[in-house]
Design a protein around this motif. Structure first.
Motif, PDB file in Angstrom:
ATOM      1  N   ARG A 157      10.093  12.748   3.697  1.00  0.00           N
ATOM      2  CA  ARG A 157      10.978  11.786   4.351  1.00  0.00           C
ATOM      3  C   ARG A 157      11.830  12.538   5.360  1.00  0.00           C
ATOM      4  N   ASN A 158      11.614  12.196   6.634  1.00  0.00           N
ATOM      5  CA  ASN A 158      12.402  12.833   7.689  1.00  0.00           C
ATOM      6  C   ASN A 158      12.431  11.902   8.891  1.00  0.00           C
ATOM      7  N   ASP A 159      13.578  11.328   9.153  1.00  0.00           N
ATOM      8  CA  ASP A 159      13.671  10.323  10.219  1.00  0.00           C
ATOM      9  C   ASP A 159      13.364  10.906  11.585  1.00  0.00           C
ATOM     10  N   ARG A 160      13.899  12.103  11.847  1.00  0.00           N
ATOM     11  CA  ARG A 160      13.721  12.675  13.175  1.00  0.00           C
ATOM     12  C   ARG A 160      12.245  12.942  13.466  1.00  0.00           C
ATOM     13  N   LEU A 161      11.496  13.301  12.433  1.00  0.00           N
ATOM     14  CA  LEU A 161      10.071  13.576  12.619  1.00  0.00           C
ATOM     15  C   LEU A 161       9.202  12.345  12.333  1.00  0.00           C
ATOM     16  N   ILE A 162       9.845  11.178  12.154  1.00  0.00           N
ATOM     17  CA  ILE A 162       9.147   9.908  11.900  1.00  0.00           C
ATOM     18  C   ILE A 162       8.232  10.015  10.683  1.00  0.00           C
ATOM     19  N   MET A 163       8.763  10.587   9.614  1.00  0.00           N
ATOM     20  CA  MET A 163       7.968  10.734   8.400  1.00  0.00           C
ATOM     21  C   MET A 163       8.552   9.896   7.271  1.00  0.00           C
ATOM     22  N   THR A 164       7.786   8.923   6.839  1.00  0.00           N
ATOM     23  CA  THR A 164       8.068   8.145   5.634  1.00  0.00           C
ATOM     24  C   THR A 164       6.800   7.386   5.291  1.00  0.00           C
ATOM     25  N   GLY A 165       6.710   6.920   4.068  1.00  0.00           N
ATOM     26  CA  GLY A 165       5.558   6.112   3.679  1.00  0.00           C
ATOM     27  C   GLY A 165       4.685   6.831   2.681  1.00  0.00           C
ATOM     28  N   SER A 166       4.835   6.438   1.397  1.00  0.00           N
ATOM     29  CA  SER A 166       4.078   7.060   0.310  1.00  0.00           C
ATOM     30  C   SER A 166       3.499   5.958  -0.546  1.00  0.00           C
ATOM     31  N   GLY A 167       2.469   6.288  -1.306  1.00  0.00           N
ATOM     32  CA  GLY A 167       1.905   5.217  -2.116  1.00  0.00           C
ATOM     33  C   GLY A 167       0.917   5.669  -3.168  1.00  0.00           C
ATOM     34  N   ILE A 168       0.698   4.753  -4.092  1.00  0.00           N
ATOM     35  CA  ILE A 168      -0.306   4.914  -5.137  1.00  0.00           C
ATOM     36  C   ILE A 168      -1.340   3.833  -4.850  1.00  0.00           C
ATOM     37  N   PHE A 169      -2.449   4.255  -4.260  1.00  0.00           N
ATOM     38  CA  PHE A 169      -3.432   3.289  -3.771  1.00  0.00           C
ATOM     39  C   PHE A 169      -4.728   3.378  -4.560  1.00  0.00           C
ATOM     40  N   THR A 170      -5.149   2.275  -5.127  1.00  0.00           N
ATOM     41  CA  THR A 170      -6.471   2.217  -5.742  1.00  0.00           C
ATOM     42  C   THR A 170      -7.256   1.171  -4.951  1.00  0.00           C
ATOM     43  N   PRO A 171      -8.572   1.074  -5.172  1.00  0.00           N
ATOM     44  CA  PRO A 171      -9.307   0.040  -4.448  1.00  0.00           C
ATOM     45  C   PRO A 171      -8.817  -1.375  -4.780  1.00  0.00           C
ATOM     46  N   PHE A 172      -8.052  -1.490  -5.867  1.00  0.00           N
ATOM     47  CA  PHE A 172      -7.653  -2.828  -6.322  1.00  0.00           C
ATOM     48  C   PHE A 172      -6.178  -3.105  -6.180  1.00  0.00           C
ATOM     49  N   SER A 173      -5.387  -2.074  -5.944  1.00  0.00           N
ATOM     50  CA  SER A 173      -3.932  -2.283  -5.966  1.00  0.00           C
ATOM     51  C   SER A 173      -3.239  -1.274  -5.065  1.00  0.00           C
TER      52      SER A 173
END
Ligand SMILES: *[C@@H]1O[C@H](CO)[C@@H](O)[C@H](O)[C@H]1NC(C)=O
Ligand SMILES: *[C@@H]1O[C@H](CO)[C@@H](O)[C@H](O)[C@H]1NC(C)=O
Ligand SMILES: *[C@@H]1O[C@H](CO)[C@@H](O)[C@H](O)[C@H]1NC(C)=O
Ligand SMILES: *[C@@H]1O[C@H](CO)[C@@H](O)[C@H](O)[C@H]1NC(C)=O
Ligand SMILES: *[C@@H]1O[C@H](CO)[C@@H](O)[C@H](O)[C@H]1NC(C)=O
Length: 398
Positions: A157-173
């Motif tokens: 997470r770093n606003d100046r470097l435009i970094m955010t966005g995380s997740g737990i991704f499965t094919p179903f959820s």
């Protein structure tokens, strides 16, 4: 720009009846070294890294309380960025000689038994968001869906470097977090129970690679520019998006069928607006087939619908072609079917709506011959981008 390091892990299955596990990812606001180019002593480097590790420890305890069996932290999360070859040395420790063992599990999946058909990936990343096609959660979700694998992605997470966005991704959820403009710059823990995916059989892999098509209809930049897009049904214009010359048609009617082509690669949209004020928001259907060469070299076939221009974004001072590209908010909703015929089996689908929310496409169809169709309706928020992102890995070095 986008550091792509896919790490592969294998679940230790002591009990073959295990069919799910609890995964966690932590989006971390790295405590940075304010002077990363100045060499520091080992002691100072350890003191610096300990500050980040203290946060990791706290988060690990929180995740454990929620039953997490694996926790993923982001790339560069312990030390930060922008070191030089010498200034990083205080931070390093010796690891076994990589020349003793050299193995790329993606290239050689069969070398070790327990890694065949790996379908759960961890992805520690420091991902710079780049709407409209390569926002972190948008692409990681799309990769999970397109490759039918689980991706645990932990971003910095770093606003100046435009970094955010995380997740737990499965094919179903999908369980994800994406900070918006003006949100506090802070970490975020995500925890979710996810299914253990069966390994993909060697047969599946062989079958799918055999369908990799020929390169005949693929166009490079020059031949694309020269072609006249004979199949496009409406006035087509070229606009640069992420440094690539996309062909676009505007989506103007209340409903209809549109086709846009870049060379011989055509993308078709059947759509019906459910909510749309065209004075406020302008949408376009776009197609691009070619080699992307800025900040990385990769061959693409992309078909997409995107918000071209929005009243809620100030365009003053920006060139027309860039205005509207960083939009995180939208109000217009359409039911649609987006389809294209790809010359690759690696097609990553995504639907991103208002305030960086992901939707699970209602229906995805992959047919023989490379046709991919994504049908979706009842958007929960205004559409930002709906996309079929095809990667022509076999042409990256042409
Ligand atoms: C790292 O370097 C880049 C480009 O040289 C610069 O834009 C960025 O601000 C630097 N980041 C940090 C954390 O110093
Ligand atoms: C892989 O598994 C097969 C059967 O499951 C076994 O016969 C073989 O010895 C194993 N190979 C390695 C390298 O472990
Ligand atoms: C994706 O994986 C699931 C579960 O392993 C399987 O049932 C499904 O057929 C796969 N889908 C595709 C398109 O391969
Ligand atoms: C779009 O094409 C589909 C399939 O060919 C057809 O059923 C539909 O009526 C068309 N819609 C419009 C508005 O032309
Ligand atoms: C939006 O559409 C206009 C034409 O109306 C075009 O000039 C502009 O380049 C487009 N912008 C994007 C980002 O596609």
């Amino acid at each position: 720009m986008l550091a792509l390091v896919l790490l592969v892990f294998c679940l230790v299955e002591t009990d073959s009846a295990v069919d799910s596990y609890v995964a966690a990812v932590y989006e971390h606001r790295v405590i940075l070294n304010p002077d990363p180019r100045v060499p520091v002593s080992r002691r100072d480097a350890l003191i610096h890294m300990q500050k980040n590790l203290d946060i990791y420890e706290e988060q690990a305890a929180r995740a454990a309380l929620q039953g997490a069996q694996i926790l993923v932290f982001p790339e560069d999360g312990i030390h930060g960025f922008n070191f030089t070859r010498s200034s990083i040395s205080g931070y390093l420790e010796t690891i076994p000689d990589p020349e003793q063992e050299s193995w790329n599990p993606c290239a050689e999946p069969g070398r070790y038994n327990n890694t065949e058909g790996v379908r759960q990936l961890i992805f520690p990343t420091a991902w710079m968001n780049a709407l409209p096609l390569l926002d972190s959660i948008q692409f990681h979700r799309a990769f999970s869906l397109g490759a039918n694998v689980t991706v645990l992605s932990a971003n910095t997470r770093n606003d100046r470097l435009i970094m955010t966005g995380s997740g737990i991704f499965t094919p179903f959820s999908a369980t994800f977090h994406h900070a918006l403009k003006d949100d506090p710059e802070e970490g975020r823990l995500l925890v979710a129970r996810v299914p253990v995916l069966d390994p993909m059989g060697v047969d599946d892999v062989a079958e799918s690679t055999s369908s990799v098509p020929t390169e005949s209809a693929y166009c490079d930049k020059e031949s694309c520019a020269a072609s006249s897009s004979p199949q496009s049904s409406y006035p087509t214009f070229t606009a640069f998006m992420m440094h690539d010359p996309f062909k676009f048609v505007l989506i103007n009617e209340a409903e209809g069928n549109l086709t846009v082509c870049d060379g011989t690669f055509c993308c078709h949209l059947q759509y019906k607006w459910i909510a749309h004020d065209e004075r406020k928001e302008l949408y376009a259907l776009g197609a691009f087939a070619g080699l992307h060469t800025v900040n990385g070299r990769y061959a693409l076939q992309v078909g997409m619908v995107h918000l071209n221009k929005s009243e809620s974004v100030r365009c003053a001072g920006l060139e027309a072609s860039s205005c509207g590209q960083e939009v995180e908010e939208a109000e217009s909703k359409m039911d649609f079917l987006l389809e294209a015929t790809f010359q690759t089996e690696y097609v990553y689908p995504s639907v991103l709506v208002n305030r960086m929310v992901l939707e699970q496409p209602e229906k995805l169809e992959k047919a023989a011959g490379g046709r991919v169709a994504m049908k979706h309706s009842k958007l929960s928020g205004g559409l930002i981008t709906a996309c079929l992102y095809g990667r022509m890995y076999h042409l990256d070095n042409e």
